[in-house]
Design a protein around this motif. Sequence first.
Motif, PDB file in Angstrom:
ATOM      1  N   GLY A   1      -5.895  -1.960   2.880  1.00  0.00           N
ATOM      2  CA  GLY A   1      -7.267  -2.077   1.873  1.00  0.00           C
ATOM      3  C   GLY A   1      -7.859  -3.070   1.648  1.00  0.00           C
TER       4      GLY A   1
ATOM      5  N   SER B   1      -7.054   7.964  -7.191  1.00  0.00           N
ATOM      6  CA  SER B   1      -7.106   7.744  -5.636  1.00  0.00           C
ATOM      7  C   SER B   1      -7.129   9.075  -5.134  1.00  0.00           C
TER       8      SER B   1
ATOM      9  N   TRP C   1      -4.713  -3.725  -6.146  1.00  0.00           N
ATOM     10  CA  TRP C   1      -4.102  -4.325  -5.406  1.00  0.00           C
ATOM     11  C   TRP C   1      -4.031  -4.293  -4.294  1.00  0.00           C
TER      12      TRP C   1
ATOM     13  N   SER D   1      -2.782   5.480  -9.053  1.00  0.00           N
ATOM     14  CA  SER D   1      -2.614   6.889  -7.962  1.00  0.00           C
ATOM     15  C   SER D   1      -3.622   7.845  -8.048  1.00  0.00           C
TER      16      SER D   1
ATOM     17  N   ALA E   1       0.285   9.024  -4.304  1.00  0.00           N
ATOM     18  CA  ALA E   1      -1.220   9.498  -4.120  1.00  0.00           C
ATOM     19  C   ALA E   1      -0.835  11.113  -3.623  1.00  0.00           C
TER      20      ALA E   1
ATOM     21  N   SER F   1       0.816  -1.150   0.137  1.00  0.00           N
ATOM     22  CA  SER F   1       0.283   0.165   0.055  1.00  0.00           C
ATOM     23  C   SER F   1       1.055   0.906  -0.367  1.00  0.00           C
TER      24      SER F   1
ATOM     25  N   LEU G   1       1.748   3.286  -3.118  1.00  0.00           N
ATOM     26  CA  LEU G   1       0.235   4.166  -3.906  1.00  0.00           C
ATOM     27  C   LEU G   1      -0.420   4.825  -2.799  1.00  0.00           C
ATOM     28  N   PHE G   2       0.244   5.394  -1.486  1.00  0.00           N
ATOM     29  CA  PHE G   2      -0.179   6.075  -0.634  1.00  0.00           C
ATOM     30  C   PHE G   2       0.701   7.164  -0.617  1.00  0.00           C
TER      31      PHE G   2
ATOM     32  N   PHE H   1     -10.283   2.082  -3.774  1.00  0.00           N
ATOM     33  CA  PHE H   1      -9.505   1.462  -5.377  1.00  0.00           C
ATOM     34  C   PHE H   1      -8.398   0.845  -5.237  1.00  0.00           C
ATOM     35  N   GLU H   2      -7.948   0.333  -3.730  1.00  0.00           N
ATOM     36  CA  GLU H   2      -7.297  -1.518  -4.187  1.00  0.00           C
ATOM     37  C   GLU H   2      -8.751  -2.543  -4.418  1.00  0.00           C
TER      38      GLU H   2
ATOM     39  N   SER I   1      -8.263   3.463   1.024  1.00  0.00           N
ATOM     40  CA  SER I   1      -8.134   3.150   0.223  1.00  0.00           C
ATOM     41  C   SER I   1      -9.171   1.785  -0.302  1.00  0.00           C
TER      42      SER I   1
END
Lengths: 320, 325, 329
Positions: free
Chosen positions: A273, A194, A269, A191, A105, A98, A101-102, A263-264, A260
């Motif tokens: 989440g 989200s 992904w 990314s 974003a 994660s 991606l976090f 979106f995950e 998330s």
Amino acid sequence: MWSYLLRNLLQRLLLLVLISFLAHAVVHLAPGEPSEVDPSNPRMKPEDIARIRAAFHLDEPLHLQYLYWLRDLVTGELKSFKDSQPVLPKIWRRFLNSLPLFLCATLIVWSLSFPTGIHAAIRRGSLYDRTTTVLAYAFISIPGFFLSYLVILWVVHTLNVPVIGMQTFGMENAQPFYRWMDRLWHLVIPSFMSAIAGIAVLSRYVRSQMLEVIGQDYIRTARAKGLPEETVMYRHALRNALLPFVTMFGFLLPALIGGSVIFEQIFAWPGLGRLGYEAILARDFPVILTLNFIAAALTLAGTFLSDILYAVVDPRIRLQ
Amino acid sequence: MADLPRTVAPVDTVDLAMPETPLQEVWRVFRKDRLAVASLGVLLALLVVAIAGKVLTDWIVLVNPETVRLPEKFKPPMSYAATELLSVADRPPFGLYLLGTDELGRDVFARMLQGSFVSLSIGFIAVGISVLIGIVLGGLAGFYGEVKLGFISVDTLIMRFTDVMLCFPTFFLILTVVALLPPSIYNIMIVIGLTSWMGTARFVRAEFLALREQDFVVAAQALGLPAWRIIFRHMVPNAIAPVLVSATIGVASAILTESALSFLGFGVQPPYATWGNILADGKNFIFDAPWLFFIPGCAILTVVLAFNLVGEALREALNPRLRRR
Amino acid sequence: MATGKRPLLAVSDLRVSFFTDRGEAPAVRGVSLAIPPGQTVALVGESGCGKSTVALAILRLLSDPGRIVGGRVVFKGQDLVSLPEPALRAIRGKEIGMIFQEPMTSLNPVFPIGEQIAEVLHVHLGLPKREARLEVLRLLEKVGIAPAARRIDQYPHELSGGMKQRVMIAMALACQPDLLIADEPTTALDVTVQAQILELLQELQQELHMAILLITHNLGIVAQFAQEVHVMYAGKIVEHASVHPLFQHPLHPYTQALLKALPRPGHRAERLAAIAGTVPTPFQYPPGCAFAPRCPEVLAHCSMQEPSCLEAAPCHAVACWLYAGSVQR
């Protein structure tokens, strides 16, 4: 100041315990148990259910269950109901998925929403301001998965950007450089998708904060001093307008888990989440509770951090 | 040194300020925002559609959202029903599928009509619950904050609890509870309401704390008016403006939350149609029957946007500092 | 009046309106005044008469709904109303300094005061950091902030209101301007602090030979401080004279009423006279003379036509129908 920090920290620890207990109560008092997930499974005999319940302490009173959970969490013995894997390493692996991606974003949100909001405020009422305002509301109002599907549709038709998963299937044996590029490439769409709602919300907030500051007396003073407009805006106004955003760091971290899920799920992904989502589907209480616990701990740590940061950046505030 | 008379009692001169009630003033500012006025129109139309939807699909069944017509599946919008295949009761009104049919041959128009009422009532009831809790807790903390319960004051108790609630990742919490509870539309409303009152409570408390120091409240207390009368006659009406704004925006986010839950499979279960679950089902047929995806998606976007724009315009109109502009 | 001498600043027929959603509000309706070099000119009036708007309009500092709709502001031969923004910036803070009513909110809370003063020196004189700091220390001492070495790095919230106004003065005078616009410089301060600030201003004026446009509603300050007075009512100047004639023989009924409202030492008046009625708002001025509805000596003529400003006595102008006949054209 140290006594303030210590007191604050203790308060937060107490809150954390309260939160985890509340979460525990909610999860356990709600109907539905891990043993009931698959009642139609013919191999599930009543004695199996009884064994499962005993193994997971499901027959004990609530407060004892809580203590068991706490003990196991602290000793690292906590195991998932679903597959009996230790919970913490499981969460750690997903966390590592994660994280990129976090980070991407968040970077996109902060680097786009600040210029957008500031310019909208400075040119209040201009075409730019009105356009970004309407766009921001549109992005706030659109269901995330609806927009994502639209983008996916468009992307797979026109651009060759991957939209599903973290890497291309079969890339595991490629050279490190290609593997990394492939992973980065896979990050682009998820990314951005989200980040969109975040950009919309934050740029509106930046705009209103900036407008508030521009109306202050000290901005008039700065102009009366004969400073160039850029200095007035980017030094005197911006510095004041940015202060409240320090507190937003606090609410950034828990989005790792809560924000998330959707979106995950859309982009397949394998992150935190989705881990939470899967755990909920399987009534995997230890995973659900631990995720919740971590999210609450992150929020508390974040607000603690933002309190301190606020005192650092705003000369008017002294911790006491 | 002496000052000039700064305020002088009006005697017999004409009152030069235009007579205008606060409501008129709010409306005058609100009206200037053309987008917001259009949005208000959209919302009023939606209200009519939702009520019509309830009446037509539930009480006087003119259009039946649950009629399954397997031979008629995936008909695009504006296509005519093959009347010879259907019994009279199964025919859509005027033999026309206004918005097409879905994978079971159900009339999308009828489902959207039914969904508008369900979606809207989820929004309103969830927000009603959250506003009620917010006002009660925020008001208690603001008005009776200093009262001690044992070793801890009411204010501390309530605000710590609010902090606790704020620490939960909201969507994850909603998801957990909705997933664990038996699937029911009421559970969804209640859970959304129970997890979204914290903002309201915080600013009602702040507003009450400020109002309690105001002269008219102090005067009311000095006159010995009972507390409930002070709270409901003098304080609640003054604190209601920000609540109204956040409630409007709250309806929007409740509708979005419902659609997100539907996407994950925890939304309102069939046979109830909501815009969220029509959209979530539609995503599976995005290539075969794009209207199943686009119609509910655009409907949600429009309505949520309308709620947000009206909320923002209200905030602007109710903000006394911006009013003079 | 500035007879013979060329004025430093000449405002002629200045008009400012606020464009709100309730329509155009003409807050300043043709104000003319001249400030000779080195002198103090006061602009007096009740709150809401438009005097602060004049001050802001001179430096084009009006914020959003307010706009200059007519007139000229000539400073050293340049019209500030039409001057391009960069040239105007070179005048703001350098040749015309300004201090405001609210020292509490007029300083930026996130910068130390020294830095805020040094900014002026840097922008207008190009002083590098070290020299600017030395100059700031000197300025702080000059405005009576001690110990300057400690105060220079403090933030505004650490200073009292009077101190903050001293900082504002140091900032406005850093480049030794020829004109200082003081918009109600003491209104927000305690009475004892007011006197100190005024004394300071007077000292600095002598030292720097600068002119001051003093905007106030306080006639006591005017009597003590100014050479010339303009009395403003409802966006217009209704009377203009030197201090002594104005206080001895006020002509306009409004000025007379203002002076009657002052307590006088020695005269134990039974009550201070208040002026009946309220100040009209820029949204709706009464027809004719704006003071007519409140005027004790109102003539039938007054609410029909506006009086123009006439010289009723040598160096004493008044806009009132009472004196229209006595003036030889």
